[in-house]
Design a protein around this motif. Structure first.
Motif: not given
Length: 368
Positions: A334-352
């Motif tokens: 959790x990074x605030x303002x109702x959002x997270x940073x995560x690494x979703x799944x194969x084929x994706x990138x670390x994102x908000x």
């Protein structure tokens, strides 16, 4: 969509559905005439152009999306199992190394004690082979008798201590050898678990990639749009519930450092089992972010959920970890303002992304 493209979509779904055939009612699957009809003698114009292919109904693409979600979820479960086995194997290896070092030290000490015992035996041989007790009793010199009594007592104590210490070390070496053998067995089991989990991850990802590869470009684009719409709908409903009314936007100093680390990884690819620096999986990102902040936390999302302090989702603050799905197989920070940073799944990138876009199991706090 023409007959050929319909077949591609159906083939895509049957990769994982086995017996499910995605079919769209209508003229797309009408039978094709065996050959061209004889032209009428009076026909002077060409045949009209074929109608444009009908778009694939969203309900069919939603089935594909559900299958993909299932495959990637299974891959996430296997990834957690792989990471757990990897962590156990590392722990067992470290414990074996420490045990081996301890055993080597005990063997060296035991050898020294045996040397001392041998030296005592050689000294007795040099004194005509008479044991200390005999020499003591045969002495006719009062002073030598008194000195001999003290020497005898000290020698008896030293011998008793030598025997006790030797016996202790021999028992310790035997116990450590049994412990080492058991740890080797555990290490082999951990390695087998790791290999089995690795195989499952690779198979599920391969199935998902195969399914996606059968889709046409427009189908993939529409699939991505449906995914964005579903995420937006879930996030909106979550925010409308008032869940963030009491949530804090101020992180602790450690939490701020963890958030800064996670933010610096934006755009890096998801790779299952990865802990950086060039790629991450979901729990690899969160564990390394908190390690950078000076706090060691469990490697897997499931262990993070089990072992870290739970806080109510309405009280979360930046740096807290949001755990997803009933089996705790995904995690984001959790990074605030109702959002997270995560690494979703194969084929994706670390994102908000929105914290409410996936089913939340709960929130844990590493710096409790």
């Amino acid at each position: 969509m023409g007959r050929g493209k319909r077949g591609l979509l159906a083939a895509a779904v049957t990769v994982v559905c086995a017996v499910t055939v995605l079919a769209v009612p209508g003229a797309a699957f009408a039978s094709v005439p065996a050959g061209p009809a004889e032209p009428s003698p009076r026909a002077t114009s060409k045949a009209p152009p074929a109608p444009a292919p009908a778009p694939v109904p969203d309900r069919e693409l939603e089935k594909v999306r559900a299958k993909l979600d299932g495959l990637y979820h299974d891959a996430a479960v296997a990834t957690d199992a792989y990471n757990a086995a990897e962590e156990k194997a590392r722990e067992q290896s470290a414990q074996l190394a420490a045990l081996e070092k301890k055993t080597d030290a005990a063997r060296t000490e035991l050898a020294e004690l045996k040397d001392q015992a041998g030296a005592a035996a050689r000294a007795q041989y040099r004194d005509s082979g008479l044991p200390p007790m005999a020499r003591f009793l045969l002495s006719d010199n009062p002073q030598r008798f008194a000195d001999g009594a003290g020497t005898l007592l000290n020698g008896a104590r030293a011998t008793k201590k030598l025997i006790a210490e030797t016996d202790r070390l021999e028992r310790e070496l035997e116990r450590d050898s049994d412990d080492a053998a058991e740890r080797w067995k555990k290490l082999e089991r951990d390695r087998k678990d790791k290999a089995a989990a690795q195989k499952t991850v690779q198979e599920r990802i391969a199935d998902a990639e195969k399914l996606e590869s059968r889709l046409e470009k427009k189908e993939k684009e529409r699939l991505a749009e449906l995914e964005r719409q579903a995420a937006h709908k879930a996030q909106t409903a979550w925010l409308d519930s008032g869940v963030l009314k009491k949530a804090g936007d101020s992180a602790t100093s450690a939490g701020a450092k963890a958030v800064a680390f996670a933010t610096a990884q934006l755009g890096k690819p998801y790779v299952w089992g990865a802990e950086g620096p060039d790629s991450f999986d979901c729990s690899g990102l969160t564990s390394q972010a908190w390690a950078d902040a000076g706090t060691t936390i469990p490697r897997t999302s499931q262990e993070q959920w089990k072992r870290l302090r739970h806080v109510d989702v309405t009280d979360m603050r930046p740096g807290d970890l949001v755990i997803y799905f009933a089996d705790a197989t995904h995690v984001g920070m959790y990074v605030g303002d109702g959002k997270i940073i995560h690494a979703p799944r194969p084929g994706r990138w670390v994102t908000v992304t929105g914290a409410g876009t996936m089913p939340i199991l709960g929130v844990v706090r590493p710096d409790a």
